[in-house]
Structure formats: C-alpha cells, structure tokens
Design a protein around this motif. Structure first.
Motif, PDB file in Angstrom:
ATOM      1  N   VAL A  44     -11.838 -39.358 -31.891  1.00  0.00           N
ATOM      2  CA  VAL A  44     -11.776 -40.757 -32.002  1.00  0.00           C
ATOM      3  C   VAL A  44     -10.998 -41.179 -33.061  1.00  0.00           C
ATOM      4  CG1 VAL A  44     -12.665 -43.081 -31.510  1.00  0.00           C
ATOM      5  CG2 VAL A  44     -13.557 -40.573 -30.471  1.00  0.00           C
ATOM      6  N   SER A  45     -10.007 -42.088 -33.022  1.00  0.00           N
ATOM      7  CA  SER A  45      -9.124 -42.472 -34.198  1.00  0.00           C
ATOM      8  C   SER A  45      -9.115 -43.958 -34.184  1.00  0.00           C
ATOM      9  CB  SER A  45      -7.799 -41.832 -34.599  1.00  0.00           C
ATOM     10  OG  SER A  45      -7.860 -40.466 -34.393  1.00  0.00           O
ATOM     11  N   GLY A  46      -8.994 -44.727 -35.040  1.00  0.00           N
ATOM     12  CA  GLY A  46      -8.660 -46.213 -35.472  1.00  0.00           C
ATOM     13  C   GLY A  46      -8.321 -46.580 -36.745  1.00  0.00           C
ATOM     14  N   ALA A  47      -7.667 -47.597 -36.823  1.00  0.00           N
ATOM     15  CA  ALA A  47      -7.271 -48.229 -38.089  1.00  0.00           C
ATOM     16  C   ALA A  47      -8.301 -48.719 -38.619  1.00  0.00           C
ATOM     17  CB  ALA A  47      -6.137 -49.306 -37.912  1.00  0.00           C
ATOM     18  N   VAL A  48      -9.187 -49.294 -38.193  1.00  0.00           N
ATOM     19  CA  VAL A  48     -10.468 -49.483 -38.909  1.00  0.00           C
ATOM     20  C   VAL A  48     -11.703 -48.987 -38.608  1.00  0.00           C
ATOM     21  CG1 VAL A  48     -10.047 -52.057 -38.444  1.00  0.00           C
ATOM     22  CG2 VAL A  48     -11.177 -51.036 -36.799  1.00  0.00           C
ATOM     23  N   SER A  49     -12.696 -48.951 -39.689  1.00  0.00           N
ATOM     24  CA  SER A  49     -13.817 -48.072 -39.555  1.00  0.00           C
ATOM     25  C   SER A  49     -14.492 -48.529 -38.399  1.00  0.00           C
ATOM     26  CB  SER A  49     -14.940 -48.394 -40.661  1.00  0.00           C
ATOM     27  OG  SER A  49     -14.263 -47.600 -41.713  1.00  0.00           O
ATOM     28  N   PHE A  50     -15.075 -47.737 -37.464  1.00  0.00           N
ATOM     29  CA  PHE A  50     -16.219 -47.757 -36.584  1.00  0.00           C
ATOM     30  C   PHE A  50     -17.456 -46.828 -36.608  1.00  0.00           C
ATOM     31  CE2 PHE A  50     -14.066 -44.252 -34.737  1.00  0.00           C
ATOM     32  CZ  PHE A  50     -12.666 -44.366 -34.940  1.00  0.00           C
ATOM     33  N   ASP A  51     -18.370 -47.301 -35.955  1.00  0.00           N
ATOM     34  CA  ASP A  51     -19.850 -46.534 -36.217  1.00  0.00           C
ATOM     35  C   ASP A  51     -19.849 -45.491 -35.015  1.00  0.00           C
ATOM     36  OD1 ASP A  51     -22.559 -46.336 -37.046  1.00  0.00           O
ATOM     37  OD2 ASP A  51     -22.966 -47.526 -35.182  1.00  0.00           O
ATOM     38  N   ALA A  52     -20.274 -44.520 -35.609  1.00  0.00           N
ATOM     39  CA  ALA A  52     -20.386 -43.222 -34.839  1.00  0.00           C
ATOM     40  C   ALA A  52     -21.393 -43.606 -33.737  1.00  0.00           C
ATOM     41  CB  ALA A  52     -20.789 -42.102 -35.575  1.00  0.00           C
ATOM     42  N   GLN A  53     -22.483 -44.238 -34.113  1.00  0.00           N
ATOM     43  CA  GLN A  53     -23.406 -44.530 -32.995  1.00  0.00           C
ATOM     44  C   GLN A  53     -23.017 -45.489 -31.966  1.00  0.00           C
ATOM     45  OE1 GLN A  53     -26.607 -42.771 -32.782  1.00  0.00           O
ATOM     46  NE2 GLN A  53     -26.344 -43.613 -30.986  1.00  0.00           N
ATOM     47  N   THR A  54     -21.895 -46.199 -32.278  1.00  0.00           N
ATOM     48  CA  THR A  54     -21.542 -47.219 -31.084  1.00  0.00           C
ATOM     49  C   THR A  54     -20.791 -46.356 -30.244  1.00  0.00           C
ATOM     50  OG1 THR A  54     -21.443 -48.885 -32.753  1.00  0.00           O
ATOM     51  CG2 THR A  54     -19.900 -48.972 -30.736  1.00  0.00           C
ATOM     52  N   LEU A  55     -19.977 -45.092 -30.652  1.00  0.00           N
ATOM     53  CA  LEU A  55     -19.145 -44.355 -29.925  1.00  0.00           C
ATOM     54  C   LEU A  55     -20.086 -43.545 -28.895  1.00  0.00           C
ATOM     55  CD1 LEU A  55     -16.548 -43.116 -32.244  1.00  0.00           C
ATOM     56  CD2 LEU A  55     -16.469 -45.081 -30.733  1.00  0.00           C
ATOM     57  N   ILE A  56     -21.064 -42.765 -29.465  1.00  0.00           N
ATOM     58  CA  ILE A  56     -22.144 -41.931 -29.062  1.00  0.00           C
ATOM     59  C   ILE A  56     -23.066 -42.781 -27.834  1.00  0.00           C
ATOM     60  CG2 ILE A  56     -24.461 -40.820 -29.220  1.00  0.00           C
ATOM     61  CD1 ILE A  56     -23.250 -39.800 -31.867  1.00  0.00           C
ATOM     62  N   SER A  57     -23.295 -44.177 -27.895  1.00  0.00           N
ATOM     63  CA  SER A  57     -23.938 -45.051 -27.031  1.00  0.00           C
ATOM     64  C   SER A  57     -23.041 -45.365 -25.838  1.00  0.00           C
ATOM     65  CB  SER A  57     -24.493 -46.326 -27.798  1.00  0.00           C
ATOM     66  OG  SER A  57     -25.539 -46.052 -28.813  1.00  0.00           O
ATOM     67  N   ALA A  58     -21.595 -45.495 -26.190  1.00  0.00           N
ATOM     68  CA  ALA A  58     -20.939 -45.898 -25.276  1.00  0.00           C
ATOM     69  C   ALA A  58     -20.797 -44.497 -24.370  1.00  0.00           C
ATOM     70  CB  ALA A  58     -19.526 -46.146 -25.699  1.00  0.00           C
ATOM     71  N   LEU A  59     -20.593 -43.575 -24.637  1.00  0.00           N
ATOM     72  CA  LEU A  59     -20.519 -42.233 -23.925  1.00  0.00           C
ATOM     73  C   LEU A  59     -21.849 -41.926 -23.135  1.00  0.00           C
ATOM     74  CD1 LEU A  59     -18.813 -40.023 -26.488  1.00  0.00           C
ATOM     75  CD2 LEU A  59     -17.730 -40.876 -24.329  1.00  0.00           C
ATOM     76  N   ASP A  60     -22.875 -42.260 -23.692  1.00  0.00           N
ATOM     77  CA  ASP A  60     -24.428 -41.999 -23.170  1.00  0.00           C
ATOM     78  C   ASP A  60     -24.399 -42.898 -21.919  1.00  0.00           C
ATOM     79  OD1 ASP A  60     -26.609 -40.601 -23.055  1.00  0.00           O
ATOM     80  OD2 ASP A  60     -27.640 -42.637 -23.610  1.00  0.00           O
ATOM     81  N   ALA A  61     -24.017 -44.097 -22.176  1.00  0.00           N
ATOM     82  CA  ALA A  61     -24.058 -45.164 -20.853  1.00  0.00           C
ATOM     83  C   ALA A  61     -23.020 -44.732 -19.720  1.00  0.00           C
ATOM     84  CB  ALA A  61     -23.598 -46.298 -21.542  1.00  0.00           C
ATOM     85  N   ALA A  62     -22.023 -43.972 -20.319  1.00  0.00           N
ATOM     86  CA  ALA A  62     -20.945 -43.624 -19.142  1.00  0.00           C
ATOM     87  C   ALA A  62     -21.668 -42.302 -18.541  1.00  0.00           C
ATOM     88  CB  ALA A  62     -19.565 -43.368 -19.840  1.00  0.00           C
ATOM     89  N   GLY A  63     -22.816 -41.521 -18.987  1.00  0.00           N
ATOM     90  CA  GLY A  63     -23.314 -40.484 -18.398  1.00  0.00           C
ATOM     91  C   GLY A  63     -22.687 -39.107 -19.085  1.00  0.00           C
ATOM     92  N   TYR A  64     -22.290 -39.328 -20.402  1.00  0.00           N
ATOM     93  CA  TYR A  64     -21.780 -38.136 -21.344  1.00  0.00           C
ATOM     94  C   TYR A  64     -22.409 -37.897 -22.344  1.00  0.00           C
ATOM     95  CZ  TYR A  64     -18.329 -38.216 -17.573  1.00  0.00           C
ATOM     96  OH  TYR A  64     -17.543 -38.100 -16.259  1.00  0.00           O
ATOM     97  N   PRO A  65     -23.758 -37.218 -22.690  1.00  0.00           N
ATOM     98  CA  PRO A  65     -24.100 -37.108 -23.824  1.00  0.00           C
ATOM     99  C   PRO A  65     -23.454 -36.763 -24.992  1.00  0.00           C
ATOM    100  CG  PRO A  65     -25.624 -36.316 -22.079  1.00  0.00           C
ATOM    101  CD  PRO A  65     -24.310 -36.828 -21.629  1.00  0.00           C
ATOM    102  N   ALA A  66     -23.324 -37.193 -26.036  1.00  0.00           N
ATOM    103  CA  ALA A  66     -22.576 -36.756 -27.268  1.00  0.00           C
ATOM    104  C   ALA A  66     -23.307 -36.928 -28.724  1.00  0.00           C
ATOM    105  CB  ALA A  66     -21.606 -37.705 -27.289  1.00  0.00           C
ATOM    106  N   LYS A  67     -22.736 -36.173 -29.449  1.00  0.00           N
ATOM    107  CA  LYS A  67     -23.331 -36.247 -30.825  1.00  0.00           C
ATOM    108  C   LYS A  67     -22.053 -35.833 -31.878  1.00  0.00           C
ATOM    109  CE  LYS A  67     -24.444 -31.191 -30.915  1.00  0.00           C
ATOM    110  NZ  LYS A  67     -25.336 -30.068 -31.300  1.00  0.00           N
ATOM    111  N   LEU A  68     -22.301 -36.314 -33.062  1.00  0.00           N
ATOM    112  CA  LEU A  68     -21.306 -35.826 -34.002  1.00  0.00           C
ATOM    113  C   LEU A  68     -21.202 -34.280 -34.180  1.00  0.00           C
ATOM    114  CD1 LEU A  68     -22.157 -38.195 -37.223  1.00  0.00           C
ATOM    115  CD2 LEU A  68     -20.132 -38.305 -35.641  1.00  0.00           C
ATOM    116  N   SER A  69     -19.676 -34.106 -34.008  1.00  0.00           N
ATOM    117  CA  SER A  69     -19.375 -32.670 -34.123  1.00  0.00           C
ATOM    118  C   SER A  69     -19.624 -32.190 -35.785  1.00  0.00           C
ATOM    119  CB  SER A  69     -17.871 -32.577 -33.805  1.00  0.00           C
ATOM    120  OG  SER A  69     -17.524 -31.214 -34.119  1.00  0.00           O
TER     121      SER A  69
END
Length: 97
Positions: A44-69
């Motif tokens: 996941v890439s972006g011009a601004v910083s984003f929180d990894a936990q926010t990304l993980i939570s969004a994926l979890d809510a969509a039914g895809y458990p995730a963690k930092l690689s």
C-alpha cells in the motif's frame, strides 16, 4: 511516497483481490494498492503517512485478516480466474461463490 507491506489471509481469487483493493483504496491517503494473490502480500502506497493499524482494521472488517509483513516479497502480476471451487464467504475465506 510512503509504503507499507502487509500479509493478508483469505485471498484465493480475483474477486478477493478486488475486495481487498477496494477496502484499502477507500481510506484517506492511500494512492496505490498492489496485491500478489499467490503470496498473500499487499503493498500500500501513498503520498502521506498512514497508520498501518488503520489498513489492517479495514481489511479485517472486509473479512481478510492482515498483519505487517516481516519479509518483502516481489509482487507479481495479478492472476485472474476462479478460486478453484472454494465457495461461500467466511472470515478469512474466499468471497466468491
């Protein structure tokens, strides 16, 4: 550009890739999502910083458990096609049916 690498579980088909991509692209600051279905890695890439936990939570809510690689895996072309007979949507499972 800031980049975060994630390991995502439960992806098994092109539809899963689409849902993961949409879940992440809906978040503020995310500009690009690259999914490697075979390895389960998502970059996941972006011009601004984003929180990894926010990304993980969004994926979890969509039914895809995730963690930092913990390892960097080169992303390959996104395969298309079915999931090989896996049906139904369960947490951490295929979303097509």
């Amino acid at each position: 550009m800031n980049t975060i690498d994630l390991e995502v579980q439960g992806m098994s088909c092109g539809s899963c890739v689409k849902h993961v991509t949409q879940a992440l692209q809906s978040l503020s600051g995310v500009q690009q999502v690259d999914v490697d279905l075979k390895s389960g890695h998502v970059q996941v890439s972006g011009a601004v910083s984003f929180d990894a936990q926010t990304l993980i939570s969004a994926l979890d809510a969509a039914g895809y458990p995730a963690k930092l690689s913990t390892s960097v895996v080169p992303l390959v072309d996104k395969p298309s096609g079915g999931c090989g007979g896996n049906t139904g949507k369960a947490k951490g499972g295929c979303c097509c049916g």
